[in-house]
Design a protein around this motif. Structure first.
Motif, PDB file in Angstrom:
ATOM      1  N   ARG A  76     -56.374  -5.399  13.639  1.00 15.52           N
ATOM      2  CA  ARG A  76     -56.612  -4.056  14.153  1.00 15.52           C
ATOM      3  C   ARG A  76     -56.971  -3.314  12.904  1.00 15.52           C
ATOM      4  NH1 ARG A  76     -50.475  -4.002  16.740  1.00 15.52           N
ATOM      5  NH2 ARG A  76     -51.047  -1.762  16.644  1.00 15.52           N
ATOM      6  N   TYR A  77     -58.446  -3.693  12.346  1.00 19.89           N
ATOM      7  CA  TYR A  77     -59.020  -2.909  11.637  1.00 19.89           C
ATOM      8  C   TYR A  77     -59.235  -1.465  11.581  1.00 19.89           C
ATOM      9  CZ  TYR A  77     -59.963  -7.762  10.239  1.00 19.89           C
ATOM     10  OH  TYR A  77     -59.863  -9.026   9.959  1.00 19.89           O
ATOM     11  N   THR A  78     -59.343  -0.913  12.603  1.00 24.40           N
ATOM     12  CA  THR A  78     -59.475   0.498  12.869  1.00 24.40           C
ATOM     13  C   THR A  78     -58.161   1.159  12.235  1.00 24.40           C
ATOM     14  OG1 THR A  78     -61.094   0.540  14.659  1.00 24.40           O
ATOM     15  CG2 THR A  78     -60.081   2.552  14.205  1.00 24.40           C
ATOM     16  N   GLU A  79     -57.191   0.618  12.688  1.00 23.11           N
ATOM     17  CA  GLU A  79     -55.762   1.189  12.443  1.00 23.11           C
ATOM     18  C   GLU A  79     -55.488   1.079  11.024  1.00 23.11           C
ATOM     19  OE1 GLU A  79     -52.537   0.925  15.527  1.00 23.11           O
ATOM     20  OE2 GLU A  79     -54.071  -0.858  16.123  1.00 23.11           O
ATOM     21  N   ALA A  80     -55.712   0.000  10.416  1.00 27.37           N
ATOM     22  CA  ALA A  80     -55.490  -0.407   9.140  1.00 27.37           C
ATOM     23  C   ALA A  80     -56.342   0.391   8.225  1.00 27.37           C
ATOM     24  CB  ALA A  80     -55.879  -2.111   8.988  1.00 27.37           C
ATOM     25  N   HIS A  81     -57.600   0.569   8.476  1.00 24.43           N
ATOM     26  CA  HIS A  81     -58.368   1.490   7.826  1.00 24.43           C
ATOM     27  C   HIS A  81     -57.942   2.897   7.479  1.00 24.43           C
ATOM     28  CE1 HIS A  81     -61.654   4.708   8.250  1.00 24.43           C
ATOM     29  NE2 HIS A  81     -61.936   4.296   6.846  1.00 24.43           N
ATOM     30  N   VAL A  82     -57.346   3.351   8.677  1.00 22.04           N
ATOM     31  CA  VAL A  82     -56.659   4.739   8.644  1.00 22.04           C
ATOM     32  C   VAL A  82     -55.466   4.640   7.505  1.00 22.04           C
ATOM     33  CG1 VAL A  82     -55.273   6.397   9.946  1.00 22.04           C
ATOM     34  CG2 VAL A  82     -57.447   5.479  10.704  1.00 22.04           C
ATOM     35  N   GLU A  83     -54.660   3.546   7.945  1.00 18.39           N
ATOM     36  CA  GLU A  83     -53.283   3.344   6.977  1.00 18.39           C
ATOM     37  C   GLU A  83     -53.506   3.182   5.751  1.00 18.39           C
ATOM     38  OE1 GLU A  83     -49.643   4.285   6.764  1.00 18.39           O
ATOM     39  OE2 GLU A  83     -49.996   3.804   8.886  1.00 18.39           O
ATOM     40  N   TRP A  84     -54.682   2.222   5.142  1.00 17.41           N
ATOM     41  CA  TRP A  84     -54.958   2.199   3.949  1.00 17.41           C
ATOM     42  C   TRP A  84     -55.637   3.488   3.358  1.00 17.41           C
ATOM     43  CZ3 TRP A  84     -52.522  -1.700   1.996  1.00 17.41           C
ATOM     44  CH2 TRP A  84     -52.736  -2.806   2.427  1.00 17.41           C
ATOM     45  N   GLY A  85     -56.347   4.333   3.950  1.00 17.58           N
ATOM     46  CA  GLY A  85     -56.900   5.557   3.531  1.00 17.58           C
ATOM     47  C   GLY A  85     -55.782   6.609   3.202  1.00 17.58           C
ATOM     48  N   SER A  86     -54.903   6.513   4.041  1.00 15.70           N
ATOM     49  CA  SER A  86     -53.720   7.223   3.769  1.00 15.70           C
ATOM     50  C   SER A  86     -52.878   7.086   2.562  1.00 15.70           C
ATOM     51  CB  SER A  86     -52.734   7.356   5.045  1.00 15.70           C
ATOM     52  OG  SER A  86     -51.861   8.389   4.894  1.00 15.70           O
ATOM     53  N   LEU A  87     -52.669   5.430   2.583  1.00 16.95           N
ATOM     54  CA  LEU A  87     -51.912   5.310   1.222  1.00 16.95           C
ATOM     55  C   LEU A  87     -52.798   5.560  -0.016  1.00 16.95           C
ATOM     56  CD1 LEU A  87     -50.562   1.888   2.518  1.00 16.95           C
ATOM     57  CD2 LEU A  87     -49.270   3.770   1.659  1.00 16.95           C
ATOM     58  N   ALA A  88     -54.195   5.226   0.098  1.00 17.65           N
ATOM     59  CA  ALA A  88     -54.996   5.494  -0.877  1.00 17.65           C
ATOM     60  C   ALA A  88     -54.994   7.200  -1.428  1.00 17.65           C
ATOM     61  CB  ALA A  88     -56.470   5.013  -0.835  1.00 17.65           C
ATOM     62  N   GLY A  89     -54.955   7.982  -0.401  1.00 17.59           N
ATOM     63  CA  GLY A  89     -55.239   9.386  -0.735  1.00 17.59           C
ATOM     64  C   GLY A  89     -53.801   9.754  -1.652  1.00 17.59           C
ATOM     65  N   ALA A  90     -52.840   8.990  -1.164  1.00 22.54           N
ATOM     66  CA  ALA A  90     -51.285   9.587  -1.991  1.00 22.54           C
ATOM     67  C   ALA A  90     -51.387   8.813  -3.273  1.00 22.54           C
ATOM     68  CB  ALA A  90     -50.331   9.302  -1.138  1.00 22.54           C
ATOM     69  N   ALA A  91     -52.049   8.034  -3.568  1.00 18.07           N
ATOM     70  CA  ALA A  91     -51.824   6.981  -4.677  1.00 18.07           C
ATOM     71  C   ALA A  91     -53.032   7.314  -6.129  1.00 18.07           C
ATOM     72  CB  ALA A  91     -52.322   5.460  -4.518  1.00 18.07           C
ATOM     73  N   THR A  92     -52.416   7.115  -7.168  1.00 18.65           N
ATOM     74  CA  THR A  92     -53.238   7.483  -8.349  1.00 18.65           C
ATOM     75  C   THR A  92     -53.532   6.287  -9.230  1.00 18.65           C
ATOM     76  OG1 THR A  92     -51.334   7.903  -9.693  1.00 18.65           O
ATOM     77  CG2 THR A  92     -52.194   9.710  -8.592  1.00 18.65           C
ATOM     78  N   GLY A  93     -54.676   6.451 -10.020  1.00 23.22           N
ATOM     79  CA  GLY A  93     -55.001   5.233 -11.067  1.00 23.22           C
ATOM     80  C   GLY A  93     -55.360   3.926 -10.275  1.00 23.22           C
ATOM     81  N   GLU A  94     -55.200   2.977 -10.947  1.00 19.27           N
ATOM     82  CA  GLU A  94     -55.348   1.614 -10.406  1.00 19.27           C
ATOM     83  C   GLU A  94     -55.060   1.361  -8.946  1.00 19.27           C
ATOM     84  OE1 GLU A  94     -57.188  -0.884 -12.258  1.00 19.27           O
ATOM     85  OE2 GLU A  94     -57.566   0.959 -13.783  1.00 19.27           O
ATOM     86  N   ARG A  95     -53.838   1.764  -8.708  1.00 15.07           N
ATOM     87  CA  ARG A  95     -53.276   1.499  -7.246  1.00 15.07           C
ATOM     88  C   ARG A  95     -54.358   2.139  -6.236  1.00 15.07           C
ATOM     89  NH1 ARG A  95     -49.720  -0.150  -3.991  1.00 15.07           N
ATOM     90  NH2 ARG A  95     -48.819   1.225  -2.338  1.00 15.07           N
ATOM     91  N   ALA A  96     -54.676   3.353  -6.716  1.00 13.90           N
ATOM     92  CA  ALA A  96     -55.667   4.205  -5.773  1.00 13.90           C
ATOM     93  C   ALA A  96     -56.982   3.413  -5.516  1.00 13.90           C
ATOM     94  CB  ALA A  96     -55.926   5.603  -6.147  1.00 13.90           C
ATOM     95  N   ILE A  97     -57.284   2.877  -6.528  1.00 15.81           N
ATOM     96  CA  ILE A  97     -58.565   2.198  -6.593  1.00 15.81           C
ATOM     97  C   ILE A  97     -58.222   0.881  -5.653  1.00 15.81           C
ATOM     98  CG2 ILE A  97     -60.349   0.751  -7.811  1.00 15.81           C
ATOM     99  CD1 ILE A  97     -59.693   2.810 -10.349  1.00 15.81           C
ATOM    100  N   ASP A  98     -57.367   0.029  -5.783  1.00 17.13           N
ATOM    101  CA  ASP A  98     -57.090  -1.237  -5.202  1.00 17.13           C
ATOM    102  C   ASP A  98     -57.060  -0.911  -3.346  1.00 17.13           C
ATOM    103  OD1 ASP A  98     -57.363  -2.675  -7.310  1.00 17.13           O
ATOM    104  OD2 ASP A  98     -55.105  -2.570  -7.706  1.00 17.13           O
ATOM    105  N   LEU A  99     -56.192   0.389  -3.233  1.00 17.69           N
ATOM    106  CA  LEU A  99     -56.063   0.943  -1.844  1.00 17.69           C
ATOM    107  C   LEU A  99     -57.199   1.246  -1.143  1.00 17.69           C
ATOM    108  CD1 LEU A  99     -52.568   2.517  -2.388  1.00 17.69           C
ATOM    109  CD2 LEU A  99     -53.003   0.617  -1.061  1.00 17.69           C
ATOM    110  N   ALA A 100     -57.941   1.793  -2.002  1.00 19.15           N
ATOM    111  CA  ALA A 100     -59.459   2.351  -1.687  1.00 19.15           C
ATOM    112  C   ALA A 100     -60.399   1.107  -1.091  1.00 19.15           C
ATOM    113  CB  ALA A 100     -59.900   3.210  -2.487  1.00 19.15           C
ATOM    114  N   LEU A 101     -60.171   0.135  -2.157  1.00 18.52           N
ATOM    115  CA  LEU A 101     -61.049  -1.132  -1.632  1.00 18.52           C
ATOM    116  C   LEU A 101     -60.509  -1.635  -0.592  1.00 18.52           C
ATOM    117  CD1 LEU A 101     -63.152  -2.845  -2.762  1.00 18.52           C
ATOM    118  CD2 LEU A 101     -61.543  -3.995  -4.293  1.00 18.52           C
TER     119      LEU A 101
END
Length: 173
Positions: A55-80
């Motif tokens: 369910r990649y469309t939903e996953a894309h939204v969830e990963w994006g939300s997590l990446a937007g709230a993260a910082t540093g290395e974690r933000a990069i990994d989540l954005a990937l």
């Protein structure tokens, strides 16, 4: 009742994940999140379940939300992970834009491989890995960067095989 349902849904999500029923796990985690929407661990577990269930469309939204709230290395990994999910969902332009942003952030942009760079990339591929002449000490940060570079290389290989190959070669350097 919502709290009770959320607790039951969390347990059910764990059982579904153990059974590899990732779509069901994602649905149960959504119920669990209704009682505690700020629980980042639950949101990440749901993103993984969505990703694994296709369910990649939903996953894309969830990963994006997590990446937007993260910082540093974690933000990069989540954005990937966000870029991967977007590409897998067929949102190629969105995924490529996100991947480009990650490449700019990491300073690991490889650019399009053509001409002499393409010939060198192919030659290096044909030669194979070069032997190491000195012993390396373990560098955990370098290992994390290499693992990220491999993920980037695999995504790039999907879009442009030579560029992906060059990026994978950089990960081994």
């Amino acid at each position: 009742r919502r709290v009770e349902a959320a607790a039951g849904a969390r347990d059910a999500a764990g059982a579904a994940t153990r059974q590899r029923a990732f779509g069901l796990a994602a649905d149960m985690l959504a119920i669990a999140l209704s009682a505690s929407p700020g629980d980042e661990a639950l949101r990440e577990a749901r993103a993984w379940a969505l990703d694994r269930s296709g369910r990649y469309t939903e996953a894309h939204v969830e990963w994006g939300s997590l990446a937007g709230a993260a910082t540093g290395e974690r933000a990069i990994d989540l954005a990937l992970l966000e870029a991967h999910a977007a590409i897998a969902a067929g949102e190629i332009a969105t995924g490529v834009r996100r991947l480009d942003a990650v490449l700019r952030q990491t300073g690991g942009g490889v650019g399009h491989v053509g001409g002499l760079r393409a010939a060198l990339t192919i030659a290096r591929f044909l030669v194979g890995p070069l032997p190491e002449w000195r012993a390396r000490t373990r560098d955990v940060a370098a290992e994390r960067r290499a693992a990220r570079q491999v993920k980037i290389g695999l995504l790039l290989a999907f879009l442009d095989p030579l560029t992906g190959m060059r990026s994978l070669q950089q990960a081994t350097s």
